[in-house]
Write an enzyme that holds these catalytic residues in place. Structure first.
Site, mmCIF file in Angstrom:
data_model
loop_
_atom_site.group_PDB
_atom_site.id
_atom_site.type_symbol
_atom_site.label_atom_id
_atom_site.label_comp_id
_atom_site.label_asym_id
_atom_site.label_seq_id
_atom_site.Cartn_x
_atom_site.Cartn_y
_atom_site.Cartn_z
ATOM 1 N N LYS A 1 0.858 4.013 -3.049
ATOM 2 C CA LYS A 1 0.456 5.406 -2.867
ATOM 3 C C LYS A 1 1.590 6.373 -3.198
ATOM 4 C CE LYS A 1 -3.810 4.608 -1.889
ATOM 5 N NZ LYS A 1 -4.880 5.031 -2.831
ATOM 6 N N TYR B 1 0.830 -1.200 0.000
ATOM 7 C CA TYR B 1 0.000 0.000 0.000
ATOM 8 C C TYR B 1 0.865 1.250 0.000
ATOM 9 C CZ TYR B 1 -3.863 3.128 1.292
ATOM 10 O OH TYR B 1 -4.805 4.134 1.307
#
Length: 252
Positions: A160, A156
């Protein structure tokens, strides 16, 4: 919704992914209340049915599908027609806070597919329409995990950081052609996104930091306010920005 700006999106078509719940739903509702035509997509059809029940059929097109799948993107473009004024890439998934030593290939590939590849493909698909029109706005949902290494797991966090970089690339290359690209970086938000912590090591490493550093959980409508501002002409001089909307977490 007494905090909306009447008519701000009148005559404009905005695509919103992840529109069935959380930030995406709040964004779609706000755009519709401000006069925009919304093309809403989500992987769960029942959520889009509920959105239609709330907004009605006028000014709303819905597409059920995985945002990372080519056929979903084709359906979204078909629903939008020959004009796309804005794109809000909101759909995203978490990674169970798995650290680099524990991340598995399936989790890594799926997180990047939804959080990076899907937004890239959909942005790529709408850019010709925006460039031809000489105007358009893309808003990606990044995260506090785009600004630090302690907000999520390896997949993640990397995804991002990647979407923040992609945002800046779109702004650089296509800003001169009238296209703006910006991102918002939320902290904790009350959404339906699943965020289990499947790593005992991560719990011990990340948990104590989160207990002392994270501000109160935001509501989806607060993020929708930032996203719609970036989609609108109110932010006409803003391009290539990653805007924290995190209650001050980024300054801790």
């Amino acid at each position: 919704m007494n905090d909306t700006t009447a008519g701000r999106f009148t005559g404009r078509t905005i695509i919103v992914t992840g529109a069935g719940s959380g930030i995406g739903r709040a964004t779609a509702i706000r755009i519709a209340h401000e006069g925009g035509r919304v093309v809403a997509t989500d992987v769960v059809g029942e959520r889009l049915d509920a959105l239609r029940d709330e907004l009605g059929a006028t000014g709303l097109e819905t597409v059920v599908g995985d945002v990372a799948a080519a056929d979903t993107i084709d359906a979204v473009l078909a629903a939008a027609g020959d004009r796309v004024d804005g794109l809000a890439n909101v759909a995203g998934i978490m990674d169970a806070f798995l650290p680099p030593s524990e991340i598995d290939d399936a989790t890594w590939d799926r997180v990047f597919s939804v959080n990076v590849t899907g937004p890239m493909r959909l942005t790529r698909a709408v850019l010709p329409l925006m460039i031809a029109a000489g105007r358009g706005a893309v808003v990606n949902v990044a995260s506090e995990a785009a600004l630090r290494g302690s907000a999520a797991g390896a997949a993640y966090t990397a995804s991002k950081h990647a979407i923040a970089g992609f945002t800046k690339s779109v702004a650089f290359f296509h800003g001169p052609q009238g296209v703006r690209a910006n991102a918002v970086a939320p902290g904790a938000v009350a959404t339906n996104i699943e965020a289990p912590m499947r790593s005992e090591y991560a719990a011990g490493r990340v948990g104590p930091l989160m207990q002392v550093a994270i501000p109160p959980v935001a509501q989806p409508e607060q993020l929708a306010a930032a996203i719609t501002w970036l989609l609108s002409d109110d932010s006409a001089n803003v391009n290539g920005v990653v805007l924290p909307s995190d209650g001050g977490w980024s300054v801790v």
